[in-house]
Design an enzyme around this catalytic site. Structure first.
Site, PDB file in Angstrom:
ATOM      1  N   SER A 163     -12.948  -3.027   0.971  1.00 38.19           N
ATOM      2  CA  SER A 163     -13.278  -2.379   2.250  1.00 38.19           C
ATOM      3  C   SER A 163     -14.776  -2.139   2.285  1.00 38.19           C
ATOM      4  CB  SER A 163     -12.590  -1.013   2.342  1.00 38.19           C
ATOM      5  OG  SER A 163     -11.219  -1.146   2.221  1.00 38.19           O
ATOM      6  N   ARG A 165       0.876  -1.191   0.000  1.00 40.34           N
ATOM      7  CA  ARG A 165       0.000   0.000   0.000  1.00 40.34           C
ATOM      8  C   ARG A 165       0.900   1.224   0.000  1.00 40.34           C
ATOM      9  NH1 ARG A 165      -1.880   3.314   4.201  1.00 40.34           N
ATOM     10  NH2 ARG A 165      -3.921   4.275   3.856  1.00 40.34           N
ATOM     11  N   LYS A 171      -4.254   6.156   8.185  1.00 40.86           N
ATOM     12  CA  LYS A 171      -5.112   6.521   7.051  1.00 40.86           C
ATOM     13  C   LYS A 171      -5.688   7.902   7.341  1.00 40.86           C
ATOM     14  CE  LYS A 171      -9.140   4.689   4.476  1.00 40.86           C
ATOM     15  NZ  LYS A 171      -8.640   4.903   3.122  1.00 40.86           N
TER      16      LYS A 171
END
Ligand SMILES: C=C1C=NC(C(F)(F)F)=NC1=N
Ligand SMILES: [Mg+2]
Length: 219
Positions: free
Chosen positions: A117, A46, A146
């Site tokens: 998600s 990521r 995040k």
């Protein structure tokens, strides 16, 4: 190749490490190697946040980490970037609600692993219908990883999914540590995913090992 079996997916989700070049205190390849040696069962690349790599630099790093995962027999998942996942022939992709539509991603990736998600029962039911192999559910606790994370929700949504007999494998995410893992597993998650708890640890190996023990000791 065919779609991954859900019981195999559940095993892979046990200790799911997620990281990119900006998350650690040292180079990503070393962090991922130590994390896998400590017991991580799945890895997601990521590359996001301030200073995240792009273009060739991102591709080259992803390729090096993928080669490591191959050597260690750990599936390699790419976050968001479906084109990169296809270019690398990665084992799968993870997408959020604001990324490319799940149906079109499934079309592009064939039988590769597709993680989505989800934040509501409706999103989960839709994602399952569009071919999700697992759900990322969270944030369970508040997270530093995040920037645009939603409010922490605890284990309520995991319990709601279990009460509605949602069959799709579930991995929890958001502020998770070895200490707060047991109630997440008890609530019905098949595993936990972490960024900082492993990538920011003084001993990445020990952090991964502790997380794995926390998951497997919770019955
Ligand atoms: C935003 C995310 C939410 N969940 C997950 C996972 F843990 F893989 F399900 N990965 C992400 N990148
Ligand atoms: Mg995303």
């Amino acid at each position: 190749m065919s779609r991954i079996q859900s019981d195999v997916m559940r095993e892979l989700l046990k200790v799911y490490f997620i990281a990119g070049s900006v998350n650690g205190k040292k180079d990503l390849v070393s962090i991922v190697e130590e994390a896998i040696d400590g017991g991580v069962t799945l890895f997601q690349y990521r590359e996001k946040g301030n200073g995240a790599l792009t273009g060739d630099a991102k591709y080259e790093l992803a390729k090096r980490v993928q080669e490591l995962c191959k050597r260690k027999n750990i599936p390699f998942i790419v976050n968001d970037d479906v084109d990169l996942a296809l270019e690398l022939d990665a084992d799968g992709v993870h997408i959020g609600q604001e990324d490319e539509a799940a149906a079109s991603v499934r079309e592009k990736i064939g039988d590769k692993i597709l993680g989505i998600s989800v934040h509501t029962l409706e999103q989960a039911q839709k994602a399952a219908a569009q071919g999700a192999d697992y759900f990322g559910v969270g944030p369970i606790f508040s997270t530093q990883s995040k920037a645009d994370a939603r409010d922490a929700q605890g284990t309520a949504l995991i319990e709601l999914f279990k009460n509605h007999k949602i069959e799709t494998p579930i991995v929890a995410i958001g502020g998770i540590t070895a200490e707060n893992t047991p109630p997440i597993i008890k609530a019905g998650a098949d595993g936990v995913s972490v960024i900082s708890a492993i990538s920011q640890a003084d001993s990445v190996y020990e952090a991964a090992k502790k997380l794995k023990e926390a998951v497997f000791q919770t019955v």
